[in-house]
Scaffold this active site. Structure first.
Site: not given
Length: 341
Positions: A257, A305, A317
């Site tokens: 990420c 995240h 993402h």
């Protein structure tokens, strides 16, 4: 008062017999012992959980790996300086003259060399010069040599500390890497326990859920309202749509990420730190109501995240192992914060 007697311990023969009997019983197949195989849905939930649990140690690993790179650069620079100083010392020894240099190397006791045994070499040299024991030129060379040697000793001590720090960070990185790989290995084992038909069903269920949530990994061209560097960063991220998530990766074939957000902004000429937490700490915070395309979104908390806002309530993402870079609704996960590089 009566005598309290301990019960007589069982004989060895009796213990052996009980052991055999217990063993025999444990070998008998019973219905309760055969653990039921998890259903496809149970496997999917367990795999999702393992992938989620791997995210935090992945980010920790990324941070440790960055620290290791920095330390390695420092060690390399120190070793270069050590080599240069050693060369300078060698040249100074040659200047002192063959006799003094030879006495210095052999541990001779010439007055002009005794200064290395003195607690205050500079004071000794001053006195030696006054007494005419050593020439100005030789005294200057010896003083310079002593100074360089002190510097060299300090540099060596610094290099040793950095090397120790590198060894410690390597050990920490290995620990985190093992933790992540352990969780991913468990997930793979669970997936491998499914039949081909079960795996196909699981993938179909996942696609249905993603579609219902509005997730998309179909390659697309960005045509939103962003401009300047933010537009360049988003266009880079869009070009990665459909590429697989891979822990610890910063491209070009796969990303984790923070690897995706960092690479996208790097393409726009902005250098971001490596991990989710570092990117969160480095960015200027913006309210959810003030979001602009290109802003970095943090879900769950400040170190687990992240992704990038692309406008119209959507974000891009790199999700997790087993999935590809995709576009999702901003609220598909619990929104925590946003920052502007």
């Amino acid at each position: 008062m009566g005598t309290h007697r301990r019960p007589k311990p069982p004989s060895r023969a009796r213990i052996a017999t009980l052991g055999v009997a217990a063993g025999a019983v444990s070998l008998l197949p019973t219905q309760s012992q055969a653990a039921p195989k998890p259903t496809v849905d149970e496997v999917r939930k367990q795999v999702e959980l393992l992938y989620e649990e791997a995210e935090a140690p992945t980010e920790e690993y990324n941070g440790i790996a960055e620290k290791q790179k920095k330390l390695q650069r420092e060690v390399d620079a120190t070793q270069d300086r050590l080599a240069r100083k050693q060369q300078e010392i060698n040249e100074l020894r040659e200047k002192i003259g063959p006799l003094a240099a030879a006495q210095y190397r052999s541990g001779g006791i010439d007055p002009s060399v005794q200064l290395f045994l003195s607690s205050d070499p500079d004071e000794y040299l001053d006195k030696a010069q006054v007494l005419g024991r050593t020439s100005d030129r030789q005294a200057e060379a010896l003083r310079a040599l002593h100074s360089k040697q002190r510097e060299l000793a300090q540099e060596r001590a610094d290099a040793a500390k950095r090397l120790k720090a590198i060894q410690e960070t390597r050990a920490k990185a290995k620990e985190k890497k093992d933790e992540v790989q352990g969780k991913l290995a468990k997930a793979r084992k669970l997936l491998n326990s499914l039949t081909a038909a079960q795996r196909a069903k699981m993938e179909a269920d996942q696609k249905r859920e993603d579609a219902a949530a509005g997730a998309s990994d179909a390659p697309a061209t960005y045509n939103g309202p962003a401009s300047g560097r933010a537009k360049t960063a988003i266009e880079f991220a869009y070009a990665q749509l459909g590429k697989p998530y891979e822990w610890g990766s910063t491209g070009p074939n796969s990303y984790d990420c923070s690897g995706l957000t960092g690479s996208a902004w790097r393409a726009a000429g902005v250098s971001l730190p490596r991990t989710v937490k570092q990117q969160y700490d480095a960015g200027r915070k913006v309210a959810k109501s003030d979001l602009q395309p290109g802003d970095i979104i943090y879900w769950y908390n400040d170190d687990q995240h992240n992704g990038m806002y692309v406008g119209n309530g959507k974000a891009i993402h790199a999700p997790r192992t087993g999935k590809n870079v995709e576009i999702v609704p901003l609220d598909s996960m619990p929104f925590f914060a946003a920052s502007r590089p």
